[in-house]
Design an enzyme around this catalytic site. Structure first.
Site, PDB file in Angstrom:
ATOM      1  N   ALA A  67       0.872  -1.189   0.000  1.00  9.88           N
ATOM      2  CA  ALA A  67       0.000   0.000   0.000  1.00  9.88           C
ATOM      3  C   ALA A  67       0.906   1.235   0.000  1.00  9.88           C
ATOM      4  O   ALA A  67       0.797   2.120   0.851  1.00  9.88           O
ATOM      5  CB  ALA A  67      -0.957  -0.013   1.188  1.00  9.88           C
ATOM      6  N   HIS A  87       2.980   4.581  -0.304  1.00  7.05           N
ATOM      7  CA  HIS A  87       2.591   5.994  -0.269  1.00  7.05           C
ATOM      8  C   HIS A  87       3.855   6.852  -0.300  1.00  7.05           C
ATOM      9  O   HIS A  87       4.977   6.309  -0.403  1.00  7.05           O
ATOM     10  CB  HIS A  87       1.717   6.282   0.963  1.00  7.05           C
ATOM     11  CG  HIS A  87       2.322   5.836   2.263  1.00  7.05           C
ATOM     12  ND1 HIS A  87       3.535   6.299   2.714  1.00  7.05           N
ATOM     13  CD2 HIS A  87       1.891   4.945   3.192  1.00  7.05           C
ATOM     14  CE1 HIS A  87       3.807   5.733   3.878  1.00  7.05           C
ATOM     15  NE2 HIS A  87       2.839   4.894   4.185  1.00  7.05           N
ATOM     16  N   GLY A  94       5.557   8.287   1.867  1.00  4.87           N
ATOM     17  CA  GLY A  94       6.575   7.951   2.861  1.00  4.87           C
ATOM     18  C   GLY A  94       7.492   6.845   2.352  1.00  4.87           C
ATOM     19  O   GLY A  94       8.723   6.936   2.433  1.00  4.87           O
ATOM     20  N   HIS A  95       6.884   5.789   1.787  1.00  2.00           N
ATOM     21  CA  HIS A  95       7.699   4.699   1.229  1.00  2.00           C
ATOM     22  C   HIS A  95       8.545   5.206   0.067  1.00  2.00           C
ATOM     23  O   HIS A  95       9.711   4.821  -0.081  1.00  2.00           O
ATOM     24  CB  HIS A  95       6.803   3.567   0.703  1.00  2.00           C
ATOM     25  CG  HIS A  95       5.947   2.917   1.742  1.00  2.00           C
ATOM     26  ND1 HIS A  95       4.579   2.916   1.688  1.00  2.00           N
ATOM     27  CD2 HIS A  95       6.281   2.224   2.862  1.00  2.00           C
ATOM     28  CE1 HIS A  95       4.088   2.243   2.718  1.00  2.00           C
ATOM     29  NE2 HIS A  95       5.104   1.826   3.451  1.00  2.00           N
ATOM     30  N   LYS A 100       8.741   7.835  11.326  1.00  2.39           N
ATOM     31  CA  LYS A 100       7.390   7.775  11.908  1.00  2.39           C
ATOM     32  C   LYS A 100       7.262   6.589  12.866  1.00  2.39           C
ATOM     33  O   LYS A 100       6.638   6.696  13.912  1.00  2.39           O
ATOM     34  CB  LYS A 100       6.346   7.667  10.803  1.00  2.39           C
ATOM     35  CG  LYS A 100       4.959   7.556  11.362  1.00  2.39           C
ATOM     36  CD  LYS A 100       3.928   7.536  10.281  1.00  2.39           C
ATOM     37  CE  LYS A 100       2.645   7.002  10.852  1.00  2.39           C
ATOM     38  NZ  LYS A 100       2.733   5.565  11.125  1.00  2.39           N
ATOM     39  N   ASP A 101       7.866   5.460  12.507  1.00  2.00           N
ATOM     40  CA  ASP A 101       7.858   4.287  13.386  1.00  2.00           C
ATOM     41  C   ASP A 101       9.145   4.321  14.210  1.00  2.00           C
ATOM     42  O   ASP A 101      10.067   3.506  14.014  1.00  2.00           O
ATOM     43  CB  ASP A 101       7.749   3.007  12.554  1.00  2.00           C
ATOM     44  CG  ASP A 101       6.412   2.929  11.845  1.00  2.00           C
ATOM     45  OD1 ASP A 101       5.378   2.951  12.528  1.00  2.00           O
ATOM     46  OD2 ASP A 101       6.396   2.886  10.600  1.00  2.00           O
ATOM     47  N   VAL A 115       6.945  11.816   6.383  1.00  6.61           N
ATOM     48  CA  VAL A 115       6.299  12.624   5.337  1.00  6.61           C
ATOM     49  C   VAL A 115       4.888  12.951   5.826  1.00  6.61           C
ATOM     50  O   VAL A 115       4.186  12.075   6.342  1.00  6.61           O
ATOM     51  CB  VAL A 115       6.256  11.851   4.001  1.00  6.61           C
ATOM     52  CG1 VAL A 115       5.545  12.662   2.929  1.00  6.61           C
ATOM     53  CG2 VAL A 115       7.680  11.509   3.546  1.00  6.61           C
ATOM     54  N   SER A 138      -0.278   4.091   5.763  1.00  8.50           N
ATOM     55  CA  SER A 138      -1.217   3.232   5.028  1.00  8.50           C
ATOM     56  C   SER A 138      -2.552   3.170   5.759  1.00  8.50           C
ATOM     57  O   SER A 138      -3.604   3.020   5.137  1.00  8.50           O
ATOM     58  CB  SER A 138      -0.646   1.821   4.893  1.00  8.50           C
ATOM     59  OG  SER A 138       0.627   1.875   4.293  1.00  8.50           O
ATOM     60  N   ARG A 139      -2.529   3.269   7.093  1.00  6.50           N
ATOM     61  CA  ARG A 139      -3.768   3.140   7.869  1.00  6.50           C
ATOM     62  C   ARG A 139      -4.657   4.375   7.749  1.00  6.50           C
ATOM     63  O   ARG A 139      -5.822   4.323   8.167  1.00  6.50           O
ATOM     64  CB  ARG A 139      -3.443   2.840   9.335  1.00  6.50           C
ATOM     65  CG  ARG A 139      -2.884   1.440   9.538  1.00  6.50           C
ATOM     66  CD  ARG A 139      -2.852   1.038  11.006  1.00  6.50           C
ATOM     67  NE  ARG A 139      -2.600  -0.387  11.149  1.00  6.50           N
ATOM     68  CZ  ARG A 139      -1.397  -0.935  11.378  1.00  6.50           C
ATOM     69  NH1 ARG A 139      -0.330  -0.160  11.492  1.00  6.50           N
ATOM     70  NH2 ARG A 139      -1.259  -2.240  11.490  1.00  6.50           N
TER      71      ARG A 139
HETATM   72  O1  PAF Z   1       7.164  -0.682   8.854  1.00  4.80           O
HETATM   73  C1  PAF Z   1       6.697  -1.664   8.248  1.00  4.80           C
HETATM   74  O2  PAF Z   1       6.039  -1.529   7.211  1.00  4.80           O
HETATM   75  C2  PAF Z   1       6.890  -3.064   8.806  1.00  4.80           C
HETATM   76  O3  PAF Z   1       6.890  -3.057  10.189  1.00  4.80           O
HETATM   77  C3  PAF Z   1       8.176  -3.743   8.268  1.00  4.80           C
HETATM   78  C4  PAF Z   1       9.432  -3.019   8.677  1.00  4.80           C
HETATM   79  C5  PAF Z   1       8.091  -3.841   6.745  1.00  4.80           C
HETATM   80  C6  PAF Z   1       8.260  -5.175   8.825  1.00  4.80           C
HETATM   81  O4  PAF Z   1       7.144  -5.929   8.485  1.00  4.80           O
END
Ligand code: PAF
Length: 285
Positions: A30, A32, A34-35, A149-150, A176, A186-187
């Site tokens: 999914a 976005h 950020g990715h 973000k994480d 982002v 994504s959520r």
């Molecule tokens: O951040 C994520 O999308 C997930 O936690 C990851 C790092 C791909 C592991 O499943």
């Protein structure tokens, strides 16, 4: 761009591709902005860019959104190709978790894995680190990129790489945000239009926490300021509001950075976000 659904296909794709440093961006799809920022950073310093797309069942607890997690297969491949990804590793679940292995060995996130997000989602970080360790072993990247973000995931991946001596350098990319401050996630796709407006309370709360720190209040007062802002927003429930050291998750150190972090529930959607804020103090010049 080559797409590998199995480990042997991944090996073939890596062997067939150009030689040189391998940059890796793990995702759950999914895709976005950020990715795509992570992919752009990987593209800028790697000869080969590998993106994984795998919704990892091990990091979802009972009753969480594993089944409903957004999946956007065709669009993800288009975005990956446009972003200059060389290899997409898109394994089926049995490729990562072969059936018939009861008592599988997993990675333990240790004590840092059971505070903040880990407190709310027991076992979540064991699941994240287990799949990231497997992906590192399969892809053997020189560099890997994770989003700020994480923040707790980032800290724990760095910790795992140091403690288990993975030969990979971890890089962080800034969060982002949408123009109104909401962190791209994504959520966010789960939010109704009304909830989408309310969800900005989390970002506003983080700023209220940072403003309190700027006024010289301690971490506790900053956390109260964040909690007060969230409770003033109807339909938004606070899970936690914390000001901690970004590496140890203990008390923030004067002169260092504070991780101002929060999690809220907006309707049925759980959102997390954080800001890094410099703290006054430390050594005299
Ligand atoms: O951040 C994520 O999308 C997930 O936690 C990851 C790092 C791909 C592991 O499943």
């Amino acid at each position: 761009m080559r797409v590998a659904a199995a480990v042997n296909e991944l090996r073939e794709a890596l062997e067939a591709g150009p030689r040189g440093s391998v940059g890796f961006v793990p995702t759950m799809g999914a895709l976005h902005e950020g990715h795509l920022a992570l992919v752009a950073a990987a593209r800028a310093r790697s000869e080969v860019v590998v993106l994984s797309i795998f919704v990892n069942p091990l990091q979802f607890g009972p009753g969480e959104d594993y089944d409903g997690y957004p999946r956007a297969e065709g669009r993800d491949l288009e975005l990956a190709a446009q972003a200059g990804v060389d290899v997409v590793f898109w394994p089926v679940t049995s490729e990562i978790y072969p059936p018939g292995h009861p008592g599988m060995v997993t990675v333990s996130a240790g004590p840092l894995g059971s505070v903040l997000e880990g407190g709310a989602r027991p076992g979540h970080f064991d699941g994240v680190l287990t799949v990231v360790a497997k992906l590192f072993n399969l892809i053997r990247p020189d560099h890997a990129w994770f989003g700020q973000k994480d923040a707790q995931q980032l800290a724990l991946v760095k910790r795992m790489v140091t403690d288990l001596r993975f030969p990979v350098e971890i890089h962080a990319c800034p969060t982002v945000r949408a123009p109104d401050g909401l962190a791209i996630s994504s959520r966010n796709a789960y939010l109704s239009s009304e909830e989408r407006v309310r969800a900005t309370a989390l970002h506003r709360a983080l700023f209220a926490g940072c403003a309190a720190l700027e006024r010289g209040t301690g971490a506790g007062a900053a956390e109260s300021a964040m909690a007060a802002l969230v409770s003033s927003e109807p339909g938004v429930t606070l899970d936690y509001a914390r000001v901690v050291d970004p590496d140890t998750f203990g008390a923030p150190q004067p002169g260092g950075a504070a991780l101002v972090a929060g999690a809220v529930q907006v309707g049925s959607t759980r959102l997390i976000d954080n800001l890094l804020w410099p703290l006054p103090g430390g050594e005299e010049a």
